[in-house]
Design a protein around this motif. Structure first.
Motif, PDB file in Angstrom:
ATOM      1  N   GLU A 182       0.820  -1.215   0.000  1.00  0.00           N
ATOM      2  CA  GLU A 182       0.000   0.000   0.000  1.00  0.00           C
ATOM      3  C   GLU A 182       0.852   1.262   0.000  1.00  0.00           C
ATOM      4  OE1 GLU A 182      -3.259   0.093  -0.298  1.00  0.00           O
ATOM      5  OE2 GLU A 182      -3.373  -2.092  -0.394  1.00  0.00           O
ATOM      6  N   TYR A 195       3.126   1.874  -2.110  1.00  0.00           N
ATOM      7  CA  TYR A 195       3.599   2.108  -3.476  1.00  0.00           C
ATOM      8  C   TYR A 195       2.436   2.297  -4.443  1.00  0.00           C
ATOM      9  CZ  TYR A 195       7.888   0.515  -1.291  1.00  0.00           C
ATOM     10  OH  TYR A 195       8.959   0.396  -0.440  1.00  0.00           O
ATOM     11  N   ASP A 196       2.749   2.793  -5.614  1.00  0.00           N
ATOM     12  CA  ASP A 196       1.760   3.040  -6.660  1.00  0.00           C
ATOM     13  C   ASP A 196       1.021   1.737  -6.989  1.00  0.00           C
ATOM     14  OD1 ASP A 196       0.342   3.606  -8.956  1.00  0.00           O
ATOM     15  OD2 ASP A 196       2.013   4.561 -10.002  1.00  0.00           O
ATOM     16  N   PRO A 197      -0.315   1.720  -6.887  1.00  0.00           N
ATOM     17  CA  PRO A 197      -1.071   0.489  -7.194  1.00  0.00           C
ATOM     18  C   PRO A 197      -0.809  -0.043  -8.596  1.00  0.00           C
ATOM     19  CG  PRO A 197      -2.479   2.118  -6.124  1.00  0.00           C
ATOM     20  CD  PRO A 197      -1.197   2.818  -6.448  1.00  0.00           C
ATOM     21  N   ALA A 198      -0.434   0.827  -9.515  1.00  0.00           N
ATOM     22  CA  ALA A 198      -0.183   0.387 -10.892  1.00  0.00           C
ATOM     23  C   ALA A 198       1.016  -0.547 -10.990  1.00  0.00           C
ATOM     24  CB  ALA A 198       0.032   1.596 -11.794  1.00  0.00           C
ATOM     25  N   LEU A 199       1.858  -0.561  -9.963  1.00  0.00           N
ATOM     26  CA  LEU A 199       3.036  -1.429  -9.986  1.00  0.00           C
ATOM     27  C   LEU A 199       2.703  -2.864  -9.600  1.00  0.00           C
ATOM     28  CD1 LEU A 199       5.629   0.928  -8.219  1.00  0.00           C
ATOM     29  CD2 LEU A 199       5.459   0.446 -10.676  1.00  0.00           C
ATOM     30  N   ARG A 200       1.552  -3.092  -9.000  1.00  0.00           N
ATOM     31  CA  ARG A 200       1.229  -4.426  -8.483  1.00  0.00           C
ATOM     32  C   ARG A 200       0.814  -5.370  -9.602  1.00  0.00           C
ATOM     33  NH1 ARG A 200      -2.149  -3.676  -2.936  1.00  0.00           N
ATOM     34  NH2 ARG A 200      -2.012  -5.951  -3.072  1.00  0.00           N
ATOM     35  N   LEU A 228       5.579  -6.186  -6.771  1.00  0.00           N
ATOM     36  CA  LEU A 228       5.714  -4.959  -7.548  1.00  0.00           C
ATOM     37  C   LEU A 228       6.598  -5.202  -8.765  1.00  0.00           C
ATOM     38  CD1 LEU A 228       6.486  -2.526  -4.568  1.00  0.00           C
ATOM     39  CD2 LEU A 228       4.239  -3.151  -5.481  1.00  0.00           C
ATOM     40  N   ASP A 234      13.840   4.400  -4.446  1.00  0.00           N
ATOM     41  CA  ASP A 234      13.431   3.764  -5.701  1.00  0.00           C
ATOM     42  C   ASP A 234      13.841   2.295  -5.646  1.00  0.00           C
ATOM     43  OD1 ASP A 234      12.862   2.868  -8.211  1.00  0.00           O
ATOM     44  OD2 ASP A 234      14.111   4.323  -9.282  1.00  0.00           O
TER      45      ASP A 234
END
Length: 488
Positions: free
Chosen positions: A118, A120-125, A132, A267
């Motif tokens: 949670e 990190y950017d949800p788009a990475l999951r 990720l 990063d």
């Protein structure tokens, strides 16, 4: 004398005390002429106090029997109360708290991974899993493993974050009053060592590049403890913060403010920031003649392994490491496919792990390797890479992959699966069913493991991506002209 009683090498004894091997060697060379400074004496006193009772008794017996010692004088020659020595309260409390957090980490990795994701950017999951994967690290579709080029470099960037920074202090317990372990691996070895805990050379990822149908991964050299010192400390920090957050009645979401070590890795996809030494996590799929398939899983025993303990994971899975310390920079072991075959041998057949201490493995003389390699050329075995991903809890990196083996060949090679191996157990019974031949590869079962079972994020990613690309994986298309692409 204590080292002799414990039967430890100089290096193992140094690791246990949290000092350098050269210091232990100096003690050995100076013998009884050495008068320890107070800090060193405290370290030794604490080490003795934390020994098992029979070890302390053996130490006192050896001390009394030493040349020049008068009968019955051992206790009198020691600091007052040594025979009943107890470690300093602050040290006991620090190590007990560390142990509690470590146990919580190992007992709740799946929950903690989802909570850490949670941040990190949800788009990475990846497809409902915590794993990720940055767009540049994800292949557009599964890449045949023999189309992944491995490139060797000696020009590795200097590591900027190691896990020894001041921000990591909270994850390092006291080893003596006022003195902390300076590395997380030393705390593991001294306080809570699993069965498998060896520092070995590991391949360090420095660059990732995927193109349609192909990939290029660049590696240098690092060590396994480079990974553990940072990644497990990052996980420990999150577990401690999550425990405190729950005790105070908070929800499942944590803020970055209480995670100073994690903030240093701003990063997680920058291989120049830290030593990125990936594991290769492979989902083994058994392809049947009727078009159906099954998959195998492994349960990782937290008493035996450092990472992903207490979780289901894809099988085979293991660190990308040379099979021998003598072949670290040789194409002999610098090969994803060969690493997978070694893990198959260990996890499905129960063979001893290649510990890196022997000479280079002669693959061409190894029947299992020859059979699988021939079958791969014939299309009865197909291996694919999905990309490179990051576990959000520990920031450990893995290469999710899939290995598809025809039913008959699977029976020929792995008919008698070892129920137990050095890292845990192969799942042979699940949901009241005998699944020694594999768990049916269905949407229901894939979803069940991803959403409702304690799965390691890399294994969950393998399942999700394999299901997403099942038509490609289970097809019988092959190109016998393809050959591995790797070079030193």
């Amino acid at each position: 004398m204590l080292r002799d009683v414990l039967r430890l090498s100089i290096r193992r004894y140094a690791d246990r005390l949290g000092v350098s091997p050269s210091m232990v060697m100096e003690w050995k060379n100076r013998g009884t002429s050495l008068v320890p400074v107070p800090e060193t004496q405290q370290i030794l006193d604490t080490a003795l106090a934390q020994c098992e009772p029979h070890e302390r008794e053996a130490f006192f017996a050896a001390l009394e029997a030493a040349p020049g010692a008068a009968p019955g004088s051992a206790a009198g020659a020691l600091p007052a109360g040594m025979a009943r020595l107890e470690p300093a309260v602050e040290v006991v409390e620090s190590q007990q708290r560390w142990r509690e957090v470590r146990q919580y980490l190992n007992g709740n990795r799946e929950t903690l991974s989802r909570a850490a994701a949670e941040l990190y950017d949800p788009a990475l999951r990846i497809s409902g899993t915590p794993m990720l994967m940055a767009p540049a690290w994800k292949a557009a579709e599964p890449v045949p493993l023999d189309q992944v080029e491995l490139v060797w470099t000696d020009d590795v960037p200097e590591v900027l974050v190691t896990g020894s920074e001041p921000e990591a202090v909270a994850t390092h317990p006291l080893r003596a009053p006022g003195v902390r372990f300076d590395r997380y691996t030393l705390a593991i070895r001294y306080i809570s060592a699993p069965t498998l805990f060896e520092n070995r050379p590991s391949y360090r990822l420095t660059d990732v590049n995927w193109t349609p149908g192909a990939g290029r991964l660049t590696f240098g050299l690092a060590s396994y403890f480079d990974k553990v010192d940072l990644c497990e400390a990052v996980g420990h920090e999150f577990a401690a913060a999550y425990m405190e957050h729950q005790e105070q009645g908070g929800g499942d979401r944590l803020a970055w403010g209480g995670l100073p070590l994690r903030r240093l890795v701003d990063d997680p996809f920058d291989p120049g920031l830290r030593a990125v030494t990936p594991a290769i996590t492979t989902l083994l799929i058994r392809r049947r003649r009727d078009g159906s398939a099954t998959f195998l899983l492994h349960w990782r025993d937290p008493a035996k392994v450092v990472t992903a303990g207490g979780l289901y994971d894809a099988v085979p899975a293991g660190e990308f490491q040379p099979g021998s310390v003598m072949s670290a920079q040789s194409p002999q072991d610098f090969d994803l496919w060969r690493n997978i075959v070694r893990e198959l041998n260990e996890e499905l057949l129960g063979a001893p792990e290649f510990d890196g201490s022997g000479g280079p493995l002669q693959y061409e003389r190894w029947p299992l390797w020859r059979t699988l390699e021939r079958a791969r050329v014939e299309g009865r075995v197909r291996a694919f890479a999905f990309g490179v991903g990051v576990d959000p809890l520990t920031l450990a990196v893995a290469i999710p992959s899939a290995l598809v083996i025809d039913d008959e060949l699977f029976d020929q090679l792995f008919g008698d699966i070892a129920a137990e191996n050095a890292e845990g157990v192969t799942v042979t019974h699940w949901n009241g069913q005998d699944v020694r031949g594999g768990i049916p590869f269905t949407h229901q079962n894939v979803t069940q493991f991803i959403n409702n079972e304690p799965m390691a994020p890399p294994g969950a990613a393998c399942l999700a991506l394999a299901w997403e690309h099942r038509d490609l994986l289970l097809s019988r298309r092959t190109d016998p002209s393809r050959r591995p692409r790797s070079r030193p």
